[in-house]
Design an enzyme around this catalytic site. Structure first.
Site, PDB file in Angstrom:
ATOM      1  N   GLY A 212       0.846  -1.249  -0.046  1.00 12.42           N
ATOM      2  CA  GLY A 212       0.028  -0.057  -0.040  1.00 12.42           C
ATOM      3  C   GLY A 212       0.781   1.355   0.007  1.00 12.42           C
ATOM      4  O   GLY A 212       1.898   1.350  -0.634  1.00 12.42           O
ATOM      5  N   ASP A 232       8.035  -3.775   8.786  1.00 17.60           N
ATOM      6  CA  ASP A 232       6.725  -4.225   9.123  1.00 17.60           C
ATOM      7  C   ASP A 232       6.537  -5.487   9.659  1.00 17.60           C
ATOM      8  O   ASP A 232       7.665  -5.870  10.245  1.00 17.60           O
ATOM      9  CB  ASP A 232       6.268  -4.493   7.624  1.00 17.60           C
ATOM     10  CG  ASP A 232       4.755  -4.349   7.218  1.00 17.60           C
ATOM     11  OD1 ASP A 232       3.799  -4.995   7.977  1.00 17.60           O
ATOM     12  OD2 ASP A 232       4.114  -3.440   6.444  1.00 17.60           O
ATOM     13  N   ASN A 282       3.847   5.137   9.052  1.00 15.14           N
ATOM     14  CA  ASN A 282       2.642   4.889   8.061  1.00 15.14           C
ATOM     15  C   ASN A 282       1.849   3.699   8.545  1.00 15.14           C
ATOM     16  O   ASN A 282       0.626   3.681   7.975  1.00 15.14           O
ATOM     17  CB  ASN A 282       3.397   4.498   6.477  1.00 15.14           C
ATOM     18  CG  ASN A 282       2.253   3.914   5.766  1.00 15.14           C
ATOM     19  OD1 ASN A 282       1.455   4.525   5.111  1.00 15.14           O
ATOM     20  ND2 ASN A 282       2.607   2.506   5.622  1.00 15.14           N
ATOM     21  N   ALA A 283       2.360   2.997   9.334  1.00 12.82           N
ATOM     22  CA  ALA A 283       1.627   1.694   9.708  1.00 12.82           C
ATOM     23  C   ALA A 283       0.209   1.946  10.389  1.00 12.82           C
ATOM     24  O   ALA A 283       0.413   3.006  11.058  1.00 12.82           O
ATOM     25  CB  ALA A 283       2.667   0.678  10.586  1.00 12.82           C
ATOM     26  N   GLY A 284      -0.672   1.333   9.766  1.00 15.55           N
ATOM     27  CA  GLY A 284      -1.873   1.619  10.489  1.00 15.55           C
ATOM     28  C   GLY A 284      -2.981   0.289  10.162  1.00 15.55           C
ATOM     29  O   GLY A 284      -2.806  -0.388   9.379  1.00 15.55           O
ATOM     30  N   LEU A 291     -19.543   2.274  18.348  1.00 19.89           N
ATOM     31  CA  LEU A 291     -18.826   2.185  19.725  1.00 19.89           C
ATOM     32  C   LEU A 291     -19.549   1.166  20.583  1.00 19.89           C
ATOM     33  O   LEU A 291     -18.985   0.362  21.436  1.00 19.89           O
ATOM     34  CB  LEU A 291     -18.775   3.605  20.289  1.00 19.89           C
ATOM     35  CG  LEU A 291     -18.219   3.669  21.868  1.00 19.89           C
ATOM     36  CD1 LEU A 291     -16.781   3.414  21.574  1.00 19.89           C
ATOM     37  CD2 LEU A 291     -18.241   5.085  22.170  1.00 19.89           C
ATOM     38  N   ASN A 341     -15.846   9.225  11.329  1.00 21.12           N
ATOM     39  CA  ASN A 341     -16.323   8.825  10.449  1.00 21.12           C
ATOM     40  C   ASN A 341     -17.231   7.488  11.114  1.00 21.12           C
ATOM     41  O   ASN A 341     -16.828   7.039  12.226  1.00 21.12           O
ATOM     42  CB  ASN A 341     -15.490   8.134   9.743  1.00 21.12           C
ATOM     43  CG  ASN A 341     -15.882   7.349   8.457  1.00 21.12           C
ATOM     44  OD1 ASN A 341     -17.170   7.877   7.984  1.00 21.12           O
ATOM     45  ND2 ASN A 341     -15.163   6.597   7.475  1.00 21.12           N
ATOM     46  N   TYR A 347     -10.436   4.186  15.203  1.00 15.95           N
ATOM     47  CA  TYR A 347      -9.639   4.892  13.996  1.00 15.95           C
ATOM     48  C   TYR A 347      -9.496   6.316  14.017  1.00 15.95           C
ATOM     49  O   TYR A 347      -8.397   6.949  14.024  1.00 15.95           O
ATOM     50  CB  TYR A 347      -9.889   4.403  12.674  1.00 15.95           C
ATOM     51  CG  TYR A 347      -9.382   4.576  11.537  1.00 15.95           C
ATOM     52  CD1 TYR A 347      -8.034   3.804  11.394  1.00 15.95           C
ATOM     53  CD2 TYR A 347      -9.625   5.444  10.619  1.00 15.95           C
ATOM     54  CE1 TYR A 347      -7.173   4.201  10.296  1.00 15.95           C
ATOM     55  CE2 TYR A 347      -8.847   5.645   9.430  1.00 15.95           C
ATOM     56  CZ  TYR A 347      -7.802   4.864   9.159  1.00 15.95           C
ATOM     57  OH  TYR A 347      -6.827   5.421   8.191  1.00 15.95           O
ATOM     58  N   LYS A 351      -6.211   8.819  14.508  1.00 15.58           N
ATOM     59  CA  LYS A 351      -5.745   9.742  13.413  1.00 15.58           C
ATOM     60  C   LYS A 351      -5.886  11.156  13.795  1.00 15.58           C
ATOM     61  O   LYS A 351      -5.165  11.879  13.555  1.00 15.58           O
ATOM     62  CB  LYS A 351      -6.677   9.309  12.182  1.00 15.58           C
ATOM     63  CG  LYS A 351      -6.365   8.145  11.595  1.00 15.58           C
ATOM     64  CD  LYS A 351      -4.867   7.713  11.147  1.00 15.58           C
ATOM     65  CE  LYS A 351      -4.512   6.357  10.642  1.00 15.58           C
ATOM     66  NZ  LYS A 351      -3.101   6.175  10.420  1.00 15.58           N
TER      67      LYS A 351
HETATM   68  P1  NAD Z   1      -2.417  -1.234   4.402  1.00 12.17           P
HETATM   69  O1  NAD Z   1      -3.285  -2.140   5.124  1.00 12.17           O
HETATM   70  O2  NAD Z   1      -2.224  -1.791   2.982  1.00 12.17           O
HETATM   71  O3  NAD Z   1      -0.762  -1.107   4.961  1.00 12.17           O
HETATM   72  C1  NAD Z   1      -0.701  -0.963   6.364  1.00 12.17           C
HETATM   73  C2  NAD Z   1       0.772  -1.597   6.635  1.00 12.17           C
HETATM   74  O4  NAD Z   1       0.922  -1.535   8.068  1.00 12.17           O
HETATM   75  C3  NAD Z   1       0.856  -3.307   6.350  1.00 12.17           C
HETATM   76  O5  NAD Z   1       1.698  -3.548   5.459  1.00 12.17           O
HETATM   77  C4  NAD Z   1       0.774  -3.752   7.892  1.00 12.17           C
HETATM   78  O6  NAD Z   1       1.286  -5.183   7.912  1.00 12.17           O
HETATM   79  C5  NAD Z   1       1.465  -2.778   8.612  1.00 12.17           C
HETATM   80  N1  NAD Z   1       1.371  -3.040   9.939  1.00 12.17           N
HETATM   81  C6  NAD Z   1       0.084  -2.809  10.502  1.00 12.17           C
HETATM   82  N2  NAD Z   1       0.102  -3.243  11.841  1.00 12.17           N
HETATM   83  C7  NAD Z   1       1.474  -3.052  12.108  1.00 12.17           C
HETATM   84  C8  NAD Z   1       2.382  -3.372  13.402  1.00 12.17           C
HETATM   85  N3  NAD Z   1       1.796  -3.670  14.544  1.00 12.17           N
HETATM   86  N4  NAD Z   1       3.617  -3.181  13.227  1.00 12.17           N
HETATM   87  C9  NAD Z   1       4.269  -3.101  12.032  1.00 12.17           C
HETATM   88  N5  NAD Z   1       3.522  -2.845  10.765  1.00 12.17           N
HETATM   89  C10 NAD Z   1       2.177  -2.996  10.898  1.00 12.17           C
HETATM   90  O7  NAD Z   1      -2.867   0.176   4.388  1.00 12.17           O
HETATM   91  P2  NAD Z   1      -2.721   1.624   3.679  1.00 12.17           P
HETATM   92  O8  NAD Z   1      -3.948   1.684   3.033  1.00 12.17           O
HETATM   93  O9  NAD Z   1      -1.448   1.351   2.817  1.00 12.17           O
HETATM   94  O10 NAD Z   1      -2.462   2.606   4.742  1.00 12.17           O
HETATM   95  C11 NAD Z   1      -1.262   3.192   5.234  1.00 12.17           C
HETATM   96  C12 NAD Z   1      -1.546   4.242   6.052  1.00 12.17           C
HETATM   97  O11 NAD Z   1      -2.424   5.170   5.514  1.00 12.17           O
HETATM   98  C13 NAD Z   1      -2.377   3.608   7.517  1.00 12.17           C
HETATM   99  O12 NAD Z   1      -1.931   4.334   8.599  1.00 12.17           O
HETATM  100  C14 NAD Z   1      -3.685   4.091   6.918  1.00 12.17           C
HETATM  101  O13 NAD Z   1      -4.272   4.296   8.389  1.00 12.17           O
HETATM  102  C15 NAD Z   1      -3.749   5.328   6.526  1.00 12.17           C
HETATM  103  N6  NAD Z   1      -4.683   5.606   5.358  1.00 12.17           N
HETATM  104  C16 NAD Z   1      -5.066   5.168   4.463  1.00 12.17           C
HETATM  105  C17 NAD Z   1      -5.998   5.504   3.612  1.00 12.17           C
HETATM  106  C18 NAD Z   1      -6.780   4.459   2.584  1.00 12.17           C
HETATM  107  O14 NAD Z   1      -7.575   4.880   1.885  1.00 12.17           O
HETATM  108  N7  NAD Z   1      -5.898   3.497   1.918  1.00 12.17           N
HETATM  109  C19 NAD Z   1      -6.796   6.472   4.072  1.00 12.17           C
HETATM  110  C20 NAD Z   1      -6.344   7.454   5.121  1.00 12.17           C
HETATM  111  C21 NAD Z   1      -5.370   6.975   6.098  1.00 12.17           C
END
Ligand code: NAD
Length: 441
Positions: A212, A232, A282-284, A291, A341, A347, A351
Site C-alpha cells: 500500500g 513491517d 505509516n503503519a496503520g 462504539l 466517520n 480509528y 488519526k
Molecule cells: P495497508 O493495510 O495496505 O498497509 C498498512 C501496513 O501496516 C501493512 O503492511 C501492515 O502489515 C502494517 N502494520 C499493521 N500493523 C503493524 C504493526 N503492529 N507493526 C508493523 N507494521 C504494521 O494500508 P494502507 O492503505 O497502505 O495505509 C497506510 C496508512 O495510511 C495507514 O496508517 C492508514 O491508516 C492510512 N490511510 C489510508 C487510507 C486509504 O484510503 N488507504 C486513507 C487514510 C489513511
C-alpha cells in the site's frame, strides 16, 4: 484495484454520456515521472506582493515560460497569484481581475496557486487574507479536468523558502492534493544540488512498508535519493523483503506494538546508521465497529498501532538524539481524523491523535531544525480500502473534487516533499491528500 467507472467515463462512448447525464467526470491525472518538466506550458504570474519576485526566480530556474500579469496565451499550465499585499476587502477586486480572464485557459491537470499572508494584524487585512481561503477552496471545486487549487501562506521572511513547495504543487507529484492551505515559514531550507534527487544522502525509516502507501513511500523516497529502512510485521516478511530489495534498502521485521519496539528501532539506527533523517509513521490498522459493539481489543489495537507506536518511537528516537538536525518526522493521519466517520471512533481518535502529535512536537523541535508534519489521505486504492463494502467505496471515490480515489504514490509523493531538506520552512502542517474530499471540508 481497477476503477471501472473512471475507465468508462474516459472512453469514447462514456465521455459524452457522463457529461450529458451530469455524472462525476474523473479526469486522468498528470503524475510525475523523473525527468518530467515541472509544467507542460506557460505559467501566468500575477500579483505584486512580496512573494512574486521569489516565485519568479523559482520558475525561471526551472526553465518555465513565465507570462506577466494580464499576459495572454491560448493555454496556461498554471496560474500563480501573489495576494500577500491585499489589505482591504476592496482589494479583492484584484483577485477577480487577475484570475477571471486566465482561468479558462488552464489546461487539464492545471494548477492555481495563491500566496497569502498569515500574520496581518489590522482586522481589514486579516479578513481580506482569510477571504482567499474561501476563494481557493471554491475554485478547487469548480476547476475540473484534474486541475487543482491551493493556498500557500507565506510567513514574513519566508519568501526565499518557496522553491520546494511551489515545485511540488506545480508538478505531477501533487496530483491528488487540492484545496489545501499550506504554511511556509522561515526554517532552514537548503536547495538540493539536483531537484531529481532531493533526498540524496538521507536515511529514512518507513513503517508499514510491505504494501500500500508504505511500499509506495519506500519507493518514492528511494527514487529521490534516500536510503530506506522498511519495517513491517513478521507475517508480511516476504512482501517486505521484496519492497526493500526493490529499493536497495533494508528490511526490518517488527511488530510496532511489541514492548521493546522503540528500543529495537533505536538500536538499529544507532548501530547501523548513527542516526536517521526521516521518520515516516505509516503503519496503520482499522477495526471498524460502532462504539456500542466495539470490544476492548478492537479499540486498543487501533490506538496502539496508529497512535501509541508513533508517539513512543518518536520520543525514544528524540531521547536518544538519533534524529539528526534537519530531521523530518511525518505522520500518516486520515480525513477520518478530521471529519470523524461512522464505525471508526477508534480509528478517528487515533488519526486525530496523530495530528495532535504534529501540533505538540512541531514548535518544540523547531529550534533543532526538525520539522513535524502529517499527511491526511482520503480514499486511496489499497488493501485497506479494498475491504470497504463496494457501494460505499464507489460513493467515497466520487465524493471529492477530482471524482476518483487517489493512488498510494500520491500520498508517497506528498510525504517525499515534506521529507526534503528544501521543505524546511514547512512544519506543523497537516496536508490532505484527498482530491479535496467533501468529508471534513
Ligand atoms: P495497508 O493495510 O495496505 O498497509 C498498512 C501496513 O501496516 C501493512 O503492511 C501492515 O502489515 C502494517 N502494520 C499493521 N500493523 C503493524 C504493526 N503492529 N507493526 C508493523 N507494521 C504494521 O494500508 P494502507 O492503505 O497502505 O495505509 C497506510 C496508512 O495510511 C495507514 O496508517 C492508514 O491508516 C492510512 N490511510 C489510508 C487510507 C486509504 O484510503 N488507504 C486513507 C487514510 C489513511
Amino acid at each position: 484495484m481497477t476503477d471501472r467507472y473512471r475507465s468508462f467515463a474516459n472512453s469514447g462512448v462514456g465521455r459524452g454520456l457522463v457529461k450529458r447525464l451530469g455524472l462525476p467526470q474523473p479526469a486522468p491525472l498528470r503524475r510525475y515521472t523523473p525527468g518530467d518538466p515541472l509544467v507542460t506550458g506557460p505559467v501566468l504570474l500575477a500579483g505584486a506582493g512580496r512573494a512574486a519576485g521569489p516565485a519568479r526566480a523559482v520558475l525561471t530556474a526551472a526553465a518555465v515560460e513565465v507570462l506577466p500579469e494580464r499576459g495572454t496565451a491560448p493555454t496556461l499550465a498554471a496560474i500563480v497569484y501573489d495576494a500577500t499585499d491585499l489589505a482591504t476587502p476592496a482589494d479583492l477586486a484584484d483577485v477577480h481581475a487577475a484570475l477571471h480572464p486566465a482561468v479558462r485557459s488552464l489546461i487539464p491537470s492545471g494548477r492555481v496557486i495563491v500566496f497569502s499572508s498569515p500574520s496581518e494584524s489590522a482586522p481589514a487585512a486579516v479578513a481580506t487574507q482569510q477571504a482567499l481561503e474561501g476563494f481557493v477552496r471554491s475554485l478547487g471545486k469548480e476547476l475540473g479536468r484534474g486541475s487543482t487549487a491551493q493556498l500557500v501562506r507565506v510567513a514574513p521572511g519566508a519568501e526565499g523558502n518557496l522553491a520546494s513547495t511551489l515545485r511540488f504543487l506545480l508538478s505531477g507529484r501533487s496530483a491528488y492534493v487540492s484545496g489545501q492551505v499550506i504554511d511556509v515559514g522561515t526554517g532552514s531550507a537548503p536547495i538540493p544540488a539536483d531537484w531529481n534527487r532531493p533526498l540524496a544522502g538521507r536515511v529514512a525509516l518507513v513503517t508499514g512498508a510491505a504494501g500500500g502507501i508504505g511500499a509506495a513511500t519506500a519507493r518514492v523516497l528511494a527514487r529521490d535519493g534516500a536510503h530506506v529502512v522498511c519495517l513491517d510485521v513478521p507475517a508480511a516478511g516476504d512482501e517486505l523483503a521484496a519492497v526493500a530489495n526493490g529499493v536497495s534498502g533494508e528490511a526490518t521485521q517488527l511488530d510496532l506494538t511489541a514492548a521493546d519496539a522503540a528500543e529495537r528501532i533505536c538500536d538499529l539506527f544507532a548501530a547501523r546508521h548513527d542516526g536517521l533523517d526521516i521518520v515516516v509513521h505509516n503503519a496503520g490498522v482499522t477495526r471498524d465497529r460502532t462504539l456500542g459493539r466495539m470490544g476492548d481489543a478492537e479499540w486498543s489495537q487501533v490506538i496502539a498501532v496508529n497512535l501509541t507506536a508513533p508517539e513512543r518511537i518518536t520520543q525514544a528516537l528524540l531521547d536518544e538524539k538519533l534524529v539528526r538536525s534537519g530531521g523530518r518526522i511525518i505522520g500518516v493521519s486520515s480525513i477520518a481524523g478530521l471529519a470523524g466517520n461512522r464505525g471508526q471512533t477508534n480509528y478517528a481518535a487515533s488519526k486525530a491523535g496523530v495530528i495532535g502529535l504534529v501540533r505538540g512536537w512541531a514548535p518544540v523541535l523547531a529550534d533543532r531544525g526538525i520539522t513535524v508534519n502529517a499527511v491526511a489521505p482520503g480514499v486511496i486504492d489499497t488493501a485497506m480500502t479494498a475491504r470497504m463494502p463496494p457501494m460505499l467505496r464507489e460513493a467515497a471515490r466520487r465524493m471529492n473534487s477530482l471524482a476518483q480515489a487517489g493512488l498510494p504514490v500520491d500520498v508517497a509523493e506528498t510525504i517525499a516533499w515534506l521529507a526534503a531538506p528544501a521543505t524546511g520552512g514547512v512544519t506543523g502542517n497537516v496536508v490532505r491528500v484527498c482530491g479535496q474530499s467533501l468529508l471534513g471540508a
